[in-house]
Write a protein that holds these residues in place. Sequence first.
Motif, short mmCIF file in Angstrom:
data_model
loop_
_atom_site.label_atom_id
_atom_site.label_comp_id
_atom_site.label_asym_id
_atom_site.label_seq_id
_atom_site.Cartn_x
_atom_site.Cartn_y
_atom_site.Cartn_z
N GLU A 161 0.83 -1.22 0.00
CA GLU A 161 0.00 0.00 0.00
C GLU A 161 0.86 1.26 0.00
O GLU A 161 0.39 2.34 -0.33
CB GLU A 161 -0.88 0.05 1.27
N MET B 82 0.43 10.91 3.88
CA MET B 82 -0.78 10.46 4.59
C MET B 82 -0.78 10.91 6.05
O MET B 82 -1.60 10.45 6.85
CB MET B 82 -0.87 8.93 4.52
N THR B 83 0.15 11.79 6.41
CA THR B 83 0.25 12.24 7.81
C THR B 83 -0.68 13.43 8.03
O THR B 83 -0.74 14.34 7.20
CB THR B 83 1.72 12.63 8.12
N SER B 84 -1.36 13.41 9.16
CA SER B 84 -2.36 14.46 9.40
C SER B 84 -1.68 15.78 9.80
O SER B 84 -0.49 15.82 10.13
CB SER B 84 -3.38 14.01 10.44
N LYS C 107 -5.12 10.92 1.60
CA LYS C 107 -6.02 10.97 2.77
C LYS C 107 -5.20 10.85 4.06
O LYS C 107 -4.30 10.01 4.16
CB LYS C 107 -7.00 9.80 2.65
N GLU C 108 -5.55 11.69 5.05
CA GLU C 108 -4.82 11.65 6.33
C GLU C 108 -5.15 10.35 7.07
O GLU C 108 -6.31 10.02 7.30
CB GLU C 108 -5.21 12.85 7.19
N ARG C 109 -4.08 9.61 7.44
CA ARG C 109 -4.31 8.30 8.09
C ARG C 109 -3.68 8.20 9.47
O ARG C 109 -4.06 7.33 10.25
CB ARG C 109 -3.75 7.17 7.23
N TRP C 110 -2.63 8.97 9.76
CA TRP C 110 -1.94 8.86 11.05
C TRP C 110 -1.37 10.21 11.48
O TRP C 110 -1.14 11.08 10.67
CB TRP C 110 -0.82 7.82 10.98
#
Length: 358
Positions: free
Chosen positions: A232, A263-265, A242-245
């Motif tokens: 992935e 993908m970091t918020s 998309k923000e995932r962590w």
Amino acid sequence: MLIVEDPQRTRRLHRIATRFGQKFREMTVETFRAIVVSRGEDKKQSVAVTELSPGDLMEGDVTVAVEATTVNYKDGLAITGKGPVVRRWPIVPGIDCAGTVVRSENARFKPGDQVILNGFGVGETHTGAYAEYARLNGDWLVKMPDGIDGRTAMGIGTAGYTAMLSVMALERHGLTPDRGPIVVTGANGGVGTVAIALLGKLGYEVIASTGRTEEADFLKSLGASEIIHRDELSGPAKPLAKERWAGGIDAVGSHTLANVLSMTSYGGAITACGLAQGMDLPTSVAPFILRGVSLLGIDSVMAPLALRQEAWARLARDLDPAKLEALTTEIGFQKVIEAASDIIDGKIRGRVVVKMDH
Ligand code: NDP
């Protein structure tokens, strides 16, 4: 961690220190076992288990009887020659050891002291840990923290100490468990497994990224709550996804690190310590300038003494001994060369500890 004082063990260590210290002072230790990596005129590398004498060891003000060592990814690169780790030929490889001081001209140490060595070019430019004795610079050594013995310290090794440095960097950035999950890449490796165990104990929700999803139950037993396949994250990254962590500990580099960043918020942070996928970083500035994400570099080799001491004290406190045991495999000295190939081939799960028999 429970502190267990074992008087029998303490007496045994003092006996070793006295016996070998005296032998070393009197130069009656004639030979001892070591692994040596050499290079011929054709620049072809070879490795062998051999006998060395004290005169073969490089200069240093502290001599250590090695009680335990380990096999890190970097040791794998040094022994197989698959990465430019060795910079002096021939050399005793091995970047980590724990043992008993048998001789010291350094004011910080005396015979009988238990010490840990990680990095500082040992096993790269200075004769290293894969020997029954190591002659080292006392400024490189950390005193064994209470509650840890040599085998435990080498179960942790540079990989685990780097995981701790990474957790400490995320904490310094202000990341707390309530900010959201932390992703750990290379999850089944040495850095990854110890990072998961530490983060789990500290109350973080951990997302483990691995190519070995069949190890999901093992990773969950260490403290991961979600497992994702590394595929992935291994292809080219979008500038933002998309923000995932909220944060991450990355031991893989390359596209994986680029995807992790994308993908970091908002306001999150990722630590970078490794290059298992590659040394490149094909990313854009988007995560930094549009989401205020930080990329925190982690170097264990030259980390200053105060930081090392703090990391080892934290490991004694924050790493569950049962989880460390679950992720550790013990091998004998004669298996180090085989384990070095295995770690490069991604066949090692967790950490390997090598017990030395004196
Ligand atoms: P390990 O070999 O134990 O673990 C590396 C893990 O990375 C593997 O288990 C695998 O995890 C994953 N991996 C391997 N190849 C790939 C690939 N091509 N793509 C994606 N993932 C891959 O090594 P360590 O944990 O000891 O070290 C990890 C990295 O950190 C190394 O590059 C090492 O040199 C570096 N390091 C740096 C330090 C520093 O001071 N900066 C100190 C210590 C280590 P899985 O099977 O779960 O997918």
